[in-house]
Design a protein around this motif. Structure first.
Motif, mmCIF file in Angstrom:
data_model
loop_
_atom_site.group_PDB
_atom_site.id
_atom_site.type_symbol
_atom_site.label_atom_id
_atom_site.label_comp_id
_atom_site.label_asym_id
_atom_site.label_seq_id
_atom_site.Cartn_x
_atom_site.Cartn_y
_atom_site.Cartn_z
ATOM 1 N N LYS A 194 14.275 0.277 -1.072
ATOM 2 C CA LYS A 194 13.738 -1.092 -1.748
ATOM 3 C C LYS A 194 12.536 -1.475 -1.407
ATOM 4 C CE LYS A 194 17.680 -3.439 -1.186
ATOM 5 N NZ LYS A 194 18.913 -4.580 -0.908
ATOM 6 N N ASN A 195 11.240 -0.544 -2.926
ATOM 7 C CA ASN A 195 10.048 -0.349 -1.615
ATOM 8 C C ASN A 195 9.485 -0.546 -3.516
ATOM 9 O OD1 ASN A 195 8.671 -0.572 0.749
ATOM 10 N ND2 ASN A 195 10.549 0.847 0.929
ATOM 11 N N ARG A 196 8.280 0.013 -4.077
ATOM 12 C CA ARG A 196 7.863 0.327 -5.731
ATOM 13 C C ARG A 196 7.637 1.730 -5.335
ATOM 14 N NH1 ARG A 196 4.259 -5.559 -5.261
ATOM 15 N NH2 ARG A 196 6.586 -7.041 -5.602
ATOM 16 N N PHE A 197 8.204 2.804 -4.532
ATOM 17 C CA PHE A 197 7.812 3.668 -5.187
ATOM 18 C C PHE A 197 7.697 4.644 -6.261
ATOM 19 C CE2 PHE A 197 8.588 4.277 -0.442
ATOM 20 C CZ PHE A 197 7.184 4.275 0.369
ATOM 21 N N HIS A 198 6.855 5.666 -6.653
ATOM 22 C CA HIS A 198 7.033 5.591 -8.807
ATOM 23 C C HIS A 198 6.200 7.125 -8.564
ATOM 24 C CE1 HIS A 198 2.741 5.096 -8.352
ATOM 25 N NE2 HIS A 198 2.780 6.025 -8.521
ATOM 26 N N GLY A 199 6.802 7.630 -9.052
ATOM 27 C CA GLY A 199 6.722 9.443 -9.282
ATOM 28 C C GLY A 199 7.826 10.163 -9.087
ATOM 29 N N THR A 200 7.630 11.107 -8.316
ATOM 30 C CA THR A 200 9.731 12.461 -8.513
ATOM 31 C C THR A 200 9.390 12.115 -6.691
ATOM 32 O OG1 THR A 200 8.488 13.752 -8.932
ATOM 33 C CG2 THR A 200 8.951 13.234 -10.994
ATOM 34 N N GLY A 226 0.514 -1.009 0.045
ATOM 35 C CA GLY A 226 0.292 -0.107 -0.074
ATOM 36 C C GLY A 226 0.855 1.035 0.082
ATOM 37 N N GLU A 227 0.132 3.147 0.244
ATOM 38 C CA GLU A 227 1.094 4.048 0.266
ATOM 39 C C GLU A 227 1.199 4.177 1.266
ATOM 40 O OE1 GLU A 227 -1.268 6.072 -1.819
ATOM 41 O OE2 GLU A 227 -1.835 5.068 -3.155
ATOM 42 N N SER A 276 12.388 0.671 4.347
ATOM 43 C CA SER A 276 12.630 0.266 3.971
ATOM 44 C C SER A 276 12.659 -0.879 3.796
ATOM 45 C CB SER A 276 14.597 0.393 4.080
ATOM 46 O OG SER A 276 14.919 -1.134 5.220
ATOM 47 N N ASN A 277 12.758 -1.851 2.259
ATOM 48 C CA ASN A 277 13.042 -3.148 2.356
ATOM 49 C C ASN A 277 11.004 -3.758 2.632
ATOM 50 O OD1 ASN A 277 15.299 -4.495 1.476
ATOM 51 N ND2 ASN A 277 16.163 -3.140 3.648
ATOM 52 N N ASN A 278 9.823 -3.308 2.084
ATOM 53 C CA ASN A 278 9.284 -3.197 2.025
ATOM 54 C C ASN A 278 8.259 -3.657 -0.168
ATOM 55 O OD1 ASN A 278 7.721 -3.806 5.086
ATOM 56 N ND2 ASN A 278 8.667 -2.363 5.100
ATOM 57 N N SER A 279 6.942 -3.448 0.693
ATOM 58 C CA SER A 279 6.441 -3.239 -0.776
ATOM 59 C C SER A 279 5.750 -2.672 -1.495
ATOM 60 C CB SER A 279 5.550 -4.869 -0.955
ATOM 61 O OG SER A 279 6.725 -6.160 -0.880
ATOM 62 N N LEU A 280 5.849 -1.468 0.132
ATOM 63 C CA LEU A 280 5.151 -0.270 -0.440
ATOM 64 C C LEU A 280 5.027 0.539 -1.673
ATOM 65 C CD1 LEU A 280 6.257 1.356 2.986
ATOM 66 C CD2 LEU A 280 3.993 0.515 2.589
ATOM 67 N N SER A 281 4.506 1.424 -2.461
ATOM 68 C CA SER A 281 3.627 1.494 -3.763
ATOM 69 C C SER A 281 3.847 2.930 -3.528
ATOM 70 C CB SER A 281 2.880 0.618 -4.608
ATOM 71 O OG SER A 281 1.907 0.021 -3.838
ATOM 72 N N GLY A 282 3.090 3.396 -4.977
ATOM 73 C CA GLY A 282 2.311 5.214 -5.179
ATOM 74 C C GLY A 282 3.446 6.014 -5.038
#
Length: 387
Positions: A57-63, A13-14, A31-37
């Protein structure tokens, strides 16, 4: 609450916007999770006490938000291993106490952020595996990256040559002992850059600057996978703290400088896939490296390669020296020994015959005949003299 750790879990999640209502956090480690957004705009200014922000080491995108205010206390920013795009936010100039900036392994696209050199406390700058492009510039300001200990620019799209002046003012890499333990960030994690003085640069051409030999505190120097040409500078032999040297996959030529044997702490050496030639230096750590360190250099010879150098001669053994003496005299000890053995055997046979037959007449006749002829020759000579 001053410390918030949820690292090394499987959170998804975010980042909740409620975090923006917290004003006392000093360390935020997600760090080292699967956070996104996307990263919340408030992330840089929600707490004036925030010193460490670790989102790696997450999945954040954008700037990365442009909201780092003046007077903040940030010392560590780690965004490594996400899917961030865009450029490096200029508001980082407000982070006067910043020591670690890790933007590696994202999709950011920008020119080299030379203005980060004005952050006088910056010790670690990781830009590896992004889409940075353009040239490195020469800067002569005394404070320019003066405390930088680790610089990783690998796997980007930089072009041009390595400017000598770029490294001139990196005093933390230049002066042995300059970087003391008390000057290091206490929260750098058990990462590969914790105790190192490292320089990793790729995708450049031109020659290796002689000035690199003045970066005396370097522990790791990796200039592999560039298009570097020319000779290996002998000044690299002055990097006496160096533990790893990788110059592989370039077009370097000439000989390997003997000065490199002075690197007595060197544990890793990779000079493979170049155009080096001549004899591999011997001594100290060079006795420990395998042939893999030199592969792809067809002109190299000597240990540990199977190819001997053209002026190499195997050490002469005593048998070789003896054979040489025979060739000078025409015969040697072997011929003499054979004659001696044959004469001894013949004498033993003759003695046996004499003893077993009791002084045979035919042998005595031969001996007496020889003596008689000898006396006659001597008498004729005397008669001739009298006449």
């Amino acid at each position: 609450m001053r410390v918030f750790f949820i690292s090394n879990n499987k959170f998804i999640g975010e980042i909740p916007r409620l975090i923006c209502n917290t004003s006392t956090i000093e360390i935020l480690d997600l760090s080292n999770n699967s956070l996104s957004g996307t990263i919340p705009e408030c992330i840089g200014n929600f707490s004036k006490s925030l010193r460490v922000l670790d989102l790696r080491k997450n999945r954040f995108h954008g700037t990365i938000p442009e909201t780092f205010p003046k007077g903040n206390n940030l010392t560590t920013l780690n965004f490594n291993g996400n899917e961030l795009v865009g450029s490096v936010p200029r508001s980082l100039l407000n982070c006067a106490n910043l020591q670690v900036l890790d933007l590696g392994n994202n999709k950011m696209k920008d020119t080299f952020p030379h203005w980060l050199g004005t952050l006088r406390e910056l010790q670690v700058l990781i830009l590896r595996s992004n889409k940075f492009y353009g040239h490195l510039r020469d800067y002569e300001a005394d404070y320019y990256f003066s405390k930088l200990r680790i610089l990783d620019l690998s796997n980007n799209n930089f072009t041009g040559s390595l400017p000598a002046m770029f490294f001139k003012n990196m005093k933390a890499m230049t002066d042995i002992g300059e970087v003391a333990d008390e000057n290091k960030s206490k929260y750098m994690g058990k990462t590969y850059y914790e105790d190192s003085v490292t320089l990793i640069i790729k995708r450049f051409h031109g020659e290796i600057p002689e000035l690199m030999g003045k970066l005396h505190s370097l522990r790791l120097l990796n200039l592999s996978q560039n298009i570097l040409s020319g000779n290996i500078p002998s000044s690299l032999g002055d990097l006496t703290d160096l533990e790893s040297l990788d110059l592989s996959s370039n077009v370097l030529d000439g000989v390997i400088p003997r000065e490199l044997t002075r690197l007595t702490f060197l544990a890793v050496l990779n000079l493979s896939r170049n155009k080096l030639e001549g004899r591999i230096p011997e001594g100290n750590q060079f006795a420990t490296f395998s042939s893999d360190s030199y592969g792809g250099n067809l002109g190299l010879c000597g240990f540990p390669l199977s190819k001997n150098c053209s002026n190499d001669e195997p050490p002469q053994s005593s048998s070789v020296l003896e054979d040489d003496s025979e060739s000078e005299t025409g015969f040697g000890w072997k011929v003499v020994l054979m004659g001696y053995v044959c004469g001894t055997v013949f004498g033993m046979i003759l003695g046996y015959i004499l003893l077993s037959t009791g002084n045979p007449q035919w042998i005595m006749g031969i001996v007496d005949g020889k003596n008689h002829r000898k006396v006659r020759r001597q008498n004729k000579k005397l008669e001739g003299r009298r006449n």
